[in-house]
Design a protein around this motif. Sequence first.
Motif, PDB file in Angstrom:
ATOM      1  N   GLU A  90       0.807  -1.221   0.000  1.00 22.46           N
ATOM      2  CA  GLU A  90       0.000   0.000   0.000  1.00 22.46           C
ATOM      3  C   GLU A  90       0.841   1.272   0.000  1.00 22.46           C
ATOM      4  O   GLU A  90       0.290   2.365  -0.042  1.00 22.46           O
ATOM      5  N   THR A  91       2.155   1.136   0.042  1.00 22.61           N
ATOM      6  CA  THR A  91       3.044   2.292   0.056  1.00 22.61           C
ATOM      7  C   THR A  91       4.030   2.167  -1.092  1.00 22.61           C
ATOM      8  O   THR A  91       4.842   1.253  -1.121  1.00 22.61           O
ATOM      9  N   ILE A  92       3.952   3.077  -2.048  1.00 25.03           N
ATOM     10  CA  ILE A  92       4.799   3.039  -3.234  1.00 25.03           C
ATOM     11  C   ILE A  92       5.848   4.145  -3.125  1.00 25.03           C
ATOM     12  O   ILE A  92       5.510   5.311  -2.874  1.00 25.03           O
ATOM     13  N   LEU A  93       7.114   3.774  -3.319  1.00 22.72           N
ATOM     14  CA  LEU A  93       8.238   4.701  -3.196  1.00 22.72           C
ATOM     15  C   LEU A  93       8.992   4.822  -4.510  1.00 22.72           C
ATOM     16  O   LEU A  93       9.144   3.840  -5.233  1.00 22.72           O
ATOM     17  N   THR A  94       9.473   6.023  -4.816  1.00 21.72           N
ATOM     18  CA  THR A  94      10.407   6.236  -5.913  1.00 21.72           C
ATOM     19  C   THR A  94      11.418   7.282  -5.469  1.00 21.72           C
ATOM     20  O   THR A  94      11.133   8.120  -4.601  1.00 21.72           O
ATOM     21  N   VAL A  95      12.616   7.212  -6.059  1.00 19.83           N
ATOM     22  CA  VAL A  95      13.688   8.161  -5.755  1.00 19.83           C
ATOM     23  C   VAL A  95      14.239   8.683  -7.077  1.00 19.83           C
ATOM     24  O   VAL A  95      14.473   7.907  -8.003  1.00 19.83           O
ATOM     25  N   PHE A  96      14.459  10.003  -7.145  1.00 23.99           N
ATOM     26  CA  PHE A  96      15.015  10.630  -8.340  1.00 23.99           C
ATOM     27  C   PHE A  96      16.075  11.641  -7.950  1.00 23.99           C
ATOM     28  O   PHE A  96      15.904  12.384  -6.976  1.00 23.99           O
ATOM     29  N   GLY A  97      17.160  11.693  -8.721  1.00 26.70           N
ATOM     30  CA  GLY A  97      18.148  12.747  -8.580  1.00 26.70           C
ATOM     31  C   GLY A  97      17.788  13.892  -9.508  1.00 26.70           C
ATOM     32  O   GLY A  97      17.339  13.670 -10.634  1.00 26.70           O
ATOM     33  N   LEU A  98      17.978  15.134  -9.036  1.00 24.20           N
ATOM     34  CA  LEU A  98      17.748  16.327  -9.843  1.00 24.20           C
ATOM     35  C   LEU A  98      19.037  17.134  -9.914  1.00 24.20           C
ATOM     36  O   LEU A  98      19.734  17.269  -8.903  1.00 24.20           O
ATOM     37  N   ASP A  99      19.352  17.678 -11.089  1.00 22.78           N
ATOM     38  CA  ASP A  99      20.542  18.524 -11.197  1.00 22.78           C
ATOM     39  C   ASP A  99      20.226  19.924 -10.666  1.00 22.78           C
ATOM     40  O   ASP A  99      19.109  20.194 -10.219  1.00 22.78           O
ATOM     41  N   GLU A 100      21.224  20.819 -10.734  1.00 19.14           N
ATOM     42  CA  GLU A 100      21.055  22.164 -10.161  1.00 19.14           C
ATOM     43  C   GLU A 100      19.974  22.980 -10.872  1.00 19.14           C
ATOM     44  O   GLU A 100      19.474  23.956 -10.322  1.00 19.14           O
ATOM     45  N   SER A 101      19.559  22.572 -12.072  1.00 15.17           N
ATOM     46  CA  SER A 101      18.477  23.259 -12.792  1.00 15.17           C
ATOM     47  C   SER A 101      17.117  22.607 -12.545  1.00 15.17           C
ATOM     48  O   SER A 101      16.116  23.037 -13.096  1.00 15.17           O
ATOM     49  N   GLY A 102      17.081  21.549 -11.752  1.00 18.88           N
ATOM     50  CA  GLY A 102      15.823  20.859 -11.467  1.00 18.88           C
ATOM     51  C   GLY A 102      15.461  19.793 -12.477  1.00 18.88           C
ATOM     52  O   GLY A 102      14.358  19.256 -12.442  1.00 18.88           O
ATOM     53  N   ASN A 103      16.391  19.473 -13.381  1.00 19.32           N
ATOM     54  CA  ASN A 103      16.152  18.430 -14.373  1.00 19.32           C
ATOM     55  C   ASN A 103      16.456  17.051 -13.790  1.00 19.32           C
ATOM     56  O   ASN A 103      17.366  16.905 -12.962  1.00 19.32           O
ATOM     57  N   LEU A 104      15.725  16.042 -14.252  1.00 19.36           N
ATOM     58  CA  LEU A 104      15.973  14.675 -13.807  1.00 19.36           C
ATOM     59  C   LEU A 104      17.340  14.200 -14.269  1.00 19.36           C
ATOM     60  O   LEU A 104      17.733  14.429 -15.412  1.00 19.36           O
ATOM     61  N   VAL A 105      18.060  13.527 -13.374  1.00 16.90           N
ATOM     62  CA  VAL A 105      19.321  12.871 -13.723  1.00 16.90           C
ATOM     63  C   VAL A 105      18.945  11.427 -14.045  1.00 16.90           C
ATOM     64  O   VAL A 105      18.586  10.662 -13.158  1.00 16.90           O
ATOM     65  N   ASN A 107      20.313   8.562 -14.818  1.00 20.15           N
ATOM     66  CA  ASN A 107      20.905   7.369 -14.202  1.00 20.15           C
ATOM     67  C   ASN A 107      20.739   7.352 -12.686  1.00 20.15           C
ATOM     68  O   ASN A 107      21.316   6.511 -12.011  1.00 20.15           O
ATOM     69  N   GLN A 108      19.961   8.272 -12.131  1.00 14.62           N
ATOM     70  CA  GLN A 108      19.706   8.304 -10.689  1.00 14.62           C
ATOM     71  C   GLN A 108      18.211   8.204 -10.410  1.00 14.62           C
ATOM     72  O   GLN A 108      17.647   8.934  -9.614  1.00 14.62           O
ATOM     73  N   ARG A 109      17.577   7.250 -11.052  1.00 19.00           N
ATOM     74  CA  ARG A 109      16.158   6.983 -10.885  1.00 19.00           C
ATOM     75  C   ARG A 109      16.017   5.590 -10.304  1.00 19.00           C
ATOM     76  O   ARG A 109      16.539   4.631 -10.856  1.00 19.00           O
ATOM     77  N   ILE A 110      15.329   5.480  -9.167  1.00 19.83           N
ATOM     78  CA  ILE A 110      15.111   4.172  -8.543  1.00 19.83           C
ATOM     79  C   ILE A 110      13.610   4.010  -8.319  1.00 19.83           C
ATOM     80  O   ILE A 110      12.996   4.775  -7.570  1.00 19.83           O
ATOM     81  N   LEU A 111      13.026   3.028  -8.999  1.00 21.76           N
ATOM     82  CA  LEU A 111      11.627   2.690  -8.794  1.00 21.76           C
ATOM     83  C   LEU A 111      11.527   1.662  -7.675  1.00 21.76           C
ATOM     84  O   LEU A 111      12.513   0.998  -7.338  1.00 21.76           O
ATOM     85  N   GLN A 112      10.352   1.483  -7.101  1.00 20.85           N
ATOM     86  CA  GLN A 112      10.202   0.564  -5.973  1.00 20.85           C
ATOM     87  C   GLN A 112      10.692  -0.843  -6.313  1.00 20.85           C
ATOM     88  O   GLN A 112      11.329  -1.493  -5.496  1.00 20.85           O
ATOM     89  N   SER A 113      10.429  -1.301  -7.512  1.00 19.75           N
ATOM     90  CA  SER A 113      10.850  -2.652  -7.901  1.00 19.75           C
ATOM     91  C   SER A 113      12.370  -2.793  -7.996  1.00 19.75           C
ATOM     92  O   SER A 113      12.894  -3.894  -8.025  1.00 19.75           O
ATOM     93  N   GLU A 114      13.102  -1.688  -8.029  1.00 16.37           N
ATOM     94  CA  GLU A 114      14.552  -1.702  -8.132  1.00 16.37           C
ATOM     95  C   GLU A 114      15.272  -1.595  -6.796  1.00 16.37           C
ATOM     96  O   GLU A 114      16.490  -1.737  -6.740  1.00 16.37           O
TER      97      GLU A 114
END
Length: 122
Positions: A90-105, A107-114
């Motif tokens: 019932e709890t879904i987690l994701t993690v993302f890295g953002l650069d200094e401009s707020g853009n997604l990095v 290779n720094q994306r982690i989904l719950q299944s990962e």
Amino acid sequence: MNYFTGVITNTRVTGTAASTVVVNTRNLSLVDDATIVVELRYTLESPIMTPLYVNGYVVPAGTVDIREFSIPGVFAYELQISVISPSEEETILTVFGLDESGNLVQNQRILQSEFTVLPAVL
């Protein structure tokens, strides 16, 4: 349930470095609040991972929570996220890295299944 990202390299040599880590939590329960504890550790090119943030919070039933953690200049980092309640389904987690401009990095994306699931807190 305890989730672990593993060590994430954060240098411009291997791509775009993140200056912020975003932890997204979606509580799908319509009844129970989710209790979350995030621990972020980092290193500045040494073999020791040093705690930078330990943050506990509650995500109300049926809502989403987005937390940002500042990590400029960090060579590598890791996160451990503990979901104390409700169940991990019932709890879904994701993690993302953002650069200094707020853009997604990318290779720094982690989904719950990962995430690596840990039997206990490190």
